[in-house]
Design a protein around this motif. Structure first.
Motif, short mmCIF file in Angstrom:
data_model
loop_
_atom_site.label_atom_id
_atom_site.label_comp_id
_atom_site.label_asym_id
_atom_site.label_seq_id
_atom_site.Cartn_x
_atom_site.Cartn_y
_atom_site.Cartn_z
N LYS A 18 0.83 -1.20 0.00
CA LYS A 18 0.00 0.00 0.00
C LYS A 18 0.87 1.25 0.00
O LYS A 18 0.62 2.20 -0.75
N LEU A 19 1.90 1.27 0.84
CA LEU A 19 2.81 2.42 0.89
C LEU A 19 3.55 2.61 -0.43
O LEU A 19 3.73 3.74 -0.88
N TYR A 48 8.97 -13.74 0.90
CA TYR A 48 9.48 -15.06 0.55
C TYR A 48 10.94 -15.24 0.94
O TYR A 48 11.42 -16.35 1.10
N THR A 49 11.64 -14.13 1.06
CA THR A 49 13.02 -14.16 1.50
C THR A 49 13.26 -12.91 2.34
O THR A 49 12.43 -12.00 2.34
N TYR A 50 14.35 -12.88 3.06
CA TYR A 50 14.64 -11.67 3.81
C TYR A 50 16.03 -11.18 3.45
O TYR A 50 16.91 -11.94 3.11
N SER A 51 16.17 -9.88 3.50
CA SER A 51 17.44 -9.23 3.23
C SER A 51 17.46 -7.94 4.04
O SER A 51 16.63 -7.06 3.82
N TYR A 52 18.38 -7.87 4.97
CA TYR A 52 18.49 -6.67 5.79
C TYR A 52 18.71 -5.45 4.91
O TYR A 52 18.03 -4.43 5.06
N GLY A 53 19.63 -5.55 3.97
CA GLY A 53 19.97 -4.40 3.13
C GLY A 53 18.80 -3.91 2.28
O GLY A 53 18.54 -2.71 2.21
N ILE A 54 18.10 -4.84 1.65
CA ILE A 54 16.96 -4.45 0.82
C ILE A 54 15.84 -3.90 1.68
O ILE A 54 15.26 -2.85 1.38
N ALA A 55 15.52 -4.58 2.77
CA ALA A 55 14.44 -4.13 3.65
C ALA A 55 14.74 -2.74 4.21
O ALA A 55 13.89 -1.85 4.21
N LYS A 56 15.96 -2.54 4.67
CA LYS A 56 16.36 -1.24 5.21
C LYS A 56 16.29 -0.17 4.12
O LYS A 56 15.85 0.95 4.37
N GLY A 57 16.70 -0.51 2.90
CA GLY A 57 16.63 0.42 1.78
C GLY A 57 15.20 0.80 1.44
O GLY A 57 14.91 1.97 1.15
N ILE A 58 14.29 -0.16 1.49
CA ILE A 58 12.87 0.12 1.22
C ILE A 58 12.31 1.03 2.30
O ILE A 58 11.61 2.01 2.01
N GLU A 59 12.63 0.73 3.56
CA GLU A 59 12.16 1.58 4.65
C GLU A 59 12.67 3.01 4.47
O GLU A 59 11.91 3.97 4.66
N ALA A 61 13.65 4.48 1.63
CA ALA A 61 13.02 5.08 0.44
C ALA A 61 11.60 5.56 0.75
O ALA A 61 11.18 6.61 0.27
N LEU A 62 10.89 4.79 1.56
CA LEU A 62 9.51 5.14 1.90
C LEU A 62 9.43 6.10 3.08
O LEU A 62 8.38 6.68 3.36
N GLY A 63 10.54 6.26 3.79
CA GLY A 63 10.56 7.14 4.95
C GLY A 63 9.79 6.59 6.14
O GLY A 63 9.26 7.35 6.95
N VAL A 64 9.74 5.25 6.22
CA VAL A 64 8.99 4.60 7.30
C VAL A 64 9.85 3.50 7.91
O VAL A 64 10.26 2.57 7.21
#
Length: 95
Positions: A18-19, A48-59, A61-64
């Protein structure tokens, strides 16, 4: 069919999607921004998978913060590890 393990709950996945939609991000946009493949971004967003770097990057980018619970868990675990090392060094020095 065997259900694949997911690292996010359905409500967490829906919130992230949604974000992304509200802020006009596509998987391709995030892939380009983070220097990762669209496939990797999609799999992390869908849990389906986890990645600290990708997840942190998405957060970022979204400012959340807190979209991916495992990011906070990993950061807390790292902080505890650093504190334990610091305490061990102090004990070795006698202080």
């Amino acid at each position: 069919m065997i259900a694949q393990k997911r690292y996010l709950k359905k409500r967490e996945i829906n919130r992230i999607k949604k974000l992304l939609k509200e802020r006009g991000f596509t998987y391709n946009d995030l892939a380009e921004l983070l220097g990762k493949s669209r496939w990797a971004i999609k799999n992390v967003v869908n849990g389906y998978t986890y990645s600290y770097g990708i997840a942190k990057g998405i957060e970022k980018a979204l400012g959340v913060e807190g979209l991916f619970p495992y990011v906070r868990e990993m950061e807390e675990r790292e902080e505890r590890r650093k504190l334990a090392i610091e305490m061990a060094r102090k004990n070795l020095k006698g202080g």
